[in-house]
Design a protein around this motif. Sequence first.
Motif, mmCIF file in Angstrom:
data_model
loop_
_atom_site.group_PDB
_atom_site.id
_atom_site.type_symbol
_atom_site.label_atom_id
_atom_site.label_comp_id
_atom_site.label_asym_id
_atom_site.label_seq_id
_atom_site.Cartn_x
_atom_site.Cartn_y
_atom_site.Cartn_z
ATOM 1 N N ASN A 118 0.821 -1.227 0.000
ATOM 2 C CA ASN A 118 0.000 0.000 0.000
ATOM 3 C C ASN A 118 0.850 1.272 0.000
ATOM 4 O O ASN A 118 0.323 2.374 -0.043
ATOM 5 C CB ASN A 118 -0.925 0.017 1.229
ATOM 6 N N ILE A 119 2.174 1.111 0.045
ATOM 7 C CA ILE A 119 3.080 2.271 0.080
ATOM 8 C C ILE A 119 3.700 2.454 -1.304
ATOM 9 O O ILE A 119 4.416 1.578 -1.811
ATOM 10 C CB ILE A 119 4.180 2.077 1.143
ATOM 11 N N ASN A 120 3.415 3.589 -1.921
ATOM 12 C CA ASN A 120 3.962 3.930 -3.241
ATOM 13 C C ASN A 120 5.143 4.879 -3.016
ATOM 14 O O ASN A 120 4.958 6.073 -2.804
ATOM 15 C CB ASN A 120 2.868 4.576 -4.099
ATOM 16 N N ALA A 121 6.342 4.326 -3.046
ATOM 17 C CA ALA A 121 7.528 5.073 -2.608
ATOM 18 C C ALA A 121 8.212 5.818 -3.754
ATOM 19 O O ALA A 121 8.360 5.284 -4.860
ATOM 20 C CB ALA A 121 8.525 4.119 -1.958
ATOM 21 N N SER A 122 8.629 7.057 -3.467
ATOM 22 C CA SER A 122 9.531 7.828 -4.325
ATOM 23 C C SER A 122 10.689 8.312 -3.469
ATOM 24 O O SER A 122 10.533 8.489 -2.255
ATOM 25 C CB SER A 122 8.820 9.039 -4.933
ATOM 26 N N VAL A 123 11.832 8.560 -4.105
ATOM 27 C CA VAL A 123 13.019 8.999 -3.379
ATOM 28 C C VAL A 123 13.468 10.348 -3.912
ATOM 29 O O VAL A 123 13.503 10.571 -5.125
ATOM 30 C CB VAL A 123 14.172 7.967 -3.531
#
Length: 341
Positions: free
Chosen positions: A36-41
């Motif tokens: 459920n976590i849509n990660a960007s850096v």
Amino acid sequence: MVPQSEVVIRQEAFLDGRVLFVNAPTDDLLSNLASNINASVWTWNFNDFQYFQARQATVHFGVELPQGAFDQAIVFVPKSKELLNYILHNLASRLSLGASIFLVGEKKGGVERASKQLLPYGKTLKLDSARHCQMWQTVLEKNTTAKALEDWAQRYTVPTPQGDLNICALPGVFSQNRLDVGTAVFLPYLSKVSSGKIADFGCGAGVISAYLAKLNPKNRIFAMDVDAFALASTKMTFEENSLVPEQLEIKAVSGIEDAPLFLHAIVSNPPFHQGIQTDYNASENLCKTARRHLKSDGELWIVANRFLNYPVLIEQSFGQCITKADQQGFKVLFASTQKKS
């Protein structure tokens, strides 16, 4: 995974939706997050950018917040208090009211002190304290208006025989408030550097690059750094001194191996910090391999702490290393690829 990442995993129930990971460590954190976590850096370190790119993560390299909307942000505490202020201000200009900003860091890295910088933005709560780390949460209660990048720069003047240089240094950049001792020792020797195509390795706020450009308008300067804030500072320093923009090429690099070939000279006040850690790899590699990037009569000029073993490494590569100065704990070192007669 580093302890900071383990603490995030312990508290991932607080995370959901589009989450921006700021200054994230180069480990397996992203691949261990829930679906459920849509990660960007967001990173300003070119080595870290390449690490995440190679793992096909959504990653942005630069001094500006990446484009797009985010529901939450996790900030891994940077070394610089000023840089953290910049990050938090920009996050508060982009995230919606009620969004969470999390702060993670080691106790020895000053996370407890850093947590106080969250207070202007909302109620702050310590979520976890484990593995010598802490994780804090602030629920955003007020937004800010993003300030122009130039407004974040510290400015100071460096007198030189060619006139004053006006230096612009952004948050987190080496020697942000005043000229460092090493560069001050180095400056009088820059007039002896062979003119032409010159690389400034670890350019920082652009003091050396700008002075070399001022010394000779025909010099072409390659300002190289791993840090996007340093590269942006150098560009600002050139603009502040009305130097010809065509003299300067800004280049994000992992190390000296990314430098152009056939250079007339490489000059450096080499970096030896990677975040909070001391790391001599980039500067030692410079001493060992700079020769490959120089013309047949090219020059290497370095200023470094007296205690470092750079002269030995330079001698192994160039056959000789000349100490031009030994002052205030720093040595100015010179080597040439010119064949001895």
